[in-house]
Enzyme design. Structure first.
Site, PDB file in Angstrom:
ATOM      1  N   ALA A 120       0.833  -1.088  -0.138  1.00 33.19           N
ATOM      2  CA  ALA A 120       0.122   0.180  -0.327  1.00 33.19           C
ATOM      3  C   ALA A 120       0.885   1.345   0.260  1.00 33.19           C
ATOM      4  O   ALA A 120       1.831   1.574   0.625  1.00 33.19           O
ATOM      5  CB  ALA A 120      -1.081   0.133   1.212  1.00 33.19           C
ATOM      6  N   PHE A 121       0.780   2.200  -0.655  1.00 40.10           N
ATOM      7  CA  PHE A 121       0.989   3.946  -0.667  1.00 40.10           C
ATOM      8  C   PHE A 121       0.933   4.189   1.089  1.00 40.10           C
ATOM      9  O   PHE A 121       2.362   4.832   0.846  1.00 40.10           O
ATOM     10  CB  PHE A 121       0.962   4.507  -1.239  1.00 40.10           C
ATOM     11  N   LYS A 122       0.795   4.088   1.785  1.00 38.29           N
ATOM     12  CA  LYS A 122       1.270   4.243   2.846  1.00 38.29           C
ATOM     13  C   LYS A 122       2.219   3.921   3.869  1.00 38.29           C
ATOM     14  O   LYS A 122       2.610   4.550   5.168  1.00 38.29           O
ATOM     15  CB  LYS A 122      -0.766   3.809   4.001  1.00 38.29           C
ATOM     16  N   ASP A 123       2.986   2.555   3.617  1.00 36.84           N
ATOM     17  CA  ASP A 123       3.515   2.036   3.682  1.00 36.84           C
ATOM     18  C   ASP A 123       5.230   3.357   3.084  1.00 36.84           C
ATOM     19  O   ASP A 123       5.991   3.777   4.834  1.00 36.84           O
ATOM     20  CB  ASP A 123       4.664   0.793   2.861  1.00 36.84           C
ATOM     21  N   LEU A 126       4.645   5.305   6.450  1.00 35.27           N
ATOM     22  CA  LEU A 126       4.577   5.107   8.169  1.00 35.27           C
ATOM     23  C   LEU A 126       5.266   3.686   8.264  1.00 35.27           C
ATOM     24  O   LEU A 126       5.734   3.518   9.790  1.00 35.27           O
ATOM     25  CB  LEU A 126       3.121   4.132   8.086  1.00 35.27           C
TER      26      LEU A 126
END
Ligand SMILES: *Cc1c(COP(=O)(O)O)cnc(C)c1O
Length: 516
Positions: A120-123, A126
């Site tokens: 996921a791009f949130k990696d 995060l």
């Protein structure tokens, strides 16, 4: 000129000149007055940055950019380099965020942001935020006399799918941090649940709540406002309003631009004009592009792509920011009724379109807007503010039907049979529309659409689009071995059978006592 030593942070709602350190903005997440933290000034890139920066790796670029936002008194060069190296060591692509060409259309590119641990791009954000939390806590705890109580953070968050996994992988095994992720039982995809619940690290806890996502979010809010509980357990947040997440995302706009730049001839480079198209929900991703542009990256235009939950698209056409009920769509990570990071963009627009460009009056005005929003569900900006906003952003909204159609046509019309996930397909749909409006082959622009998730995470929609095509197979063409294996791993879940603050808080206390 902005010196990195002077960089500090202020609240979007503050009518005082009070400022904070980077550390305090990151650890607190949200300002006391309910506003979001923004840097006191947006730093500029050096004049020769195209020559100097375009050959740098993602990690080297991240260092150059972050150095402009974080004083070296807070994190010195050596530590910042180490933090970045560690944060991007678990990505599957050497380029971290590689740029690929979508050859079904002229001048169309996709910036793949999904090569991190949870696809996921949130990696991208995060992984960095997790290391930052640990770094600041270690620094505090290092000087403690032996036997005294260590500083510890209890992160509590709610997820409807993607954020939970990315937060868990960002914080697993971090010292002095415990993590509790609440999700609605049976309402996240099986793969998303497997990603969250198969992490066995002692500091990670998943709470499966018998309720809806809204119930989970309300419970998290109640935990945050329970002062006694907070004082005891130091509750922290990793949601998308955290400034460090925005900061980490600025890097890939530069990196994407430079990958494109380097692939062109000298003549093409001279005339390079780039539009970025961003599938948007909480406005964090595209906000990072706004900062990149204001730092001096020559972005022609940023294009907001929304699904049918289109508060941003409506605002950019009318100047009215109007909450509407959330509808469930094929791109669930973008199903929002208000975009929390929009407040930061609003601050800059209000300030720049005002007569005296005063920080303190701007804070007052933003607070007024936000109070109106929570009271009446709507506010309206002045024509000057809207005009300015439109000079930075254009927008388009996409239906589920169009999303499926784009996944299908992209697969059929690209030479490498490219498979988009539904969120990335929302972006590509708007990119194709923009490209057509600009005149396709005669358009002077290049279009970079951001890809925010791997298609394996949204099998239902991808199979709906491609299932009947001869030769297509989800198992063979989409599902990575690593995700396939999750299904057979043991799960660690705590079931919460009542939507009750007391039940959640005692579950957290019980789990915390087991950790020690
Ligand atoms: C979170 C998310 C988005 C939306 O990003 P924002 O920064 O909230 O605008 C888009 N796509 C996917 C897959 C996401 O997980």
């Amino acid at each position: 000129m902005s010196s990195p030593l002077s960089q500090s942070y202020r609240s979007t709602r503050s009518s005082s000149s009070e400022s904070r350190s980077f550390e305090s903005a990151v650890i607190r997440g949200l300002a006391e007055d309910g506003g979001l933290f923004i840097p006191s000034q947006i730093p500029k890139v050096p004049a020769n940055f195209l020559e100097e920066w375009s050959k740098l790796s993602f990690q080297e670029l991240a260092f150059k950019i972050m150095r402009l936002y974080v004083s070296d008194k807070e994190i010195d060069d050596k530590d910042l380099t180490e933090l970045i190296k560690k944060s991007y060591s678990k990505f599957r692509s050497e380029k971290i965020t590689p740029l690929v060409r979508i050859d079904s259309k002229p001048n169309l590119y996709l910036l793949e942001l999904f090569h991190g641990p949870t696809y996921a791009f949130k990696d991208v954000a995060l992984q960095f935020l997790g290391n930052l939390f640990e770094y600041f806590l270690q620094k505090k705890n290092k000087g403690l006399p032996s036997g005294s109580k260590r500083d510890h953070i209890t992160v509590v968050g709610a997820t409807s799918g993607d954020t939970g996994g990315a937060a868990i992988y960002g914080l697993r095994n971090k010292k002095d941090v415990s993590v509790f992720i609440l999700y609605p039982t049976g309402r996240v995809s099986p793969l998303q649940e497997q990603q969250m619940t198969t992490v066995q690290d002692a500091n990670i806890h998943t709470l499966s709540v018998k309720g809806t996502f809204d119930d989970c979010q309300a419970l998290v809010k109640s935990v945050f406002s329970d002062k006694a509980f907070n004082d005891k357990y130091h509750v922290g947040a990793v949601n998308s309003i955290n400034w460090a997440r925005i900061l980490a995302q600025i890097t890939y706009y530069f990196h994407g631009y430079f990958q494109l730049y380097r692939s062109l001839s000298d003549a093409e480079r001279k005339n390079l004009k780039v539009k970025f198209v961003v599938p948007s929900g909480n406005f964090g991703d595209i906000l990072a592009g706004f900062y990149a542009k204001n730092m001096g990256l020559p972005i022609e235009n940023l294009v907001v792509a929304t699904n049918e939950n289109d508060i941003l698209n409506r605002f950019l056409h009318t100047g009215t920011y109007d909450k509407a009920p959330v509808r469930a769509t094929y791109s669930p990570a973008m199903d929002i009724c208000v975009s929390s990071n929009f407040e930061r963009f609003l601050w800059y627009m209000v300030r720049a379109s005002s007569a005296d460009k005063d920080d303190l009056k701007t804070g007052n005005k933003v607070k007024e807007f936000m109070d109106q929003l929570s009271k009446d569900g709507v506010f309206k900006v002045s024509p000057e503010t809207l005009k300015l906003a439109q000079s930075f952003l254009s927008s388009g909204s996409v239906t589920d039907e169009e999303t499926v159609k784009t996944i299908r046509s992209t697969y059929l019309e690209t030479s490498n049979r490219y498979i988009l996930d539904p969120h990335s397909a929302v972006g590509i749909t708007v990119a194709e529309r923009t490209l057509a409006a600009d005149g396709e082959k005669s358009s002077p622009y290049k279009y970079v659409s951001l890809s925010t998730a791997h298609p394996a995470k949204f099998s239902d929609v991808v199979n709906k689009a491609l299932g009947d095509i001869k030769g297509y197979s989800f198992e063979k063409d989409v599902l990575p071995e690593e995700l396939h294996k999750l299904a057979s791993l043991p799960k660690k879940i705590k079931h919460i059978d009542a939507v009750s603050l007391k039940v959640v808080e005692s579950a957290i206390e019980e789990e915390l006592s087991k950790e020690n």
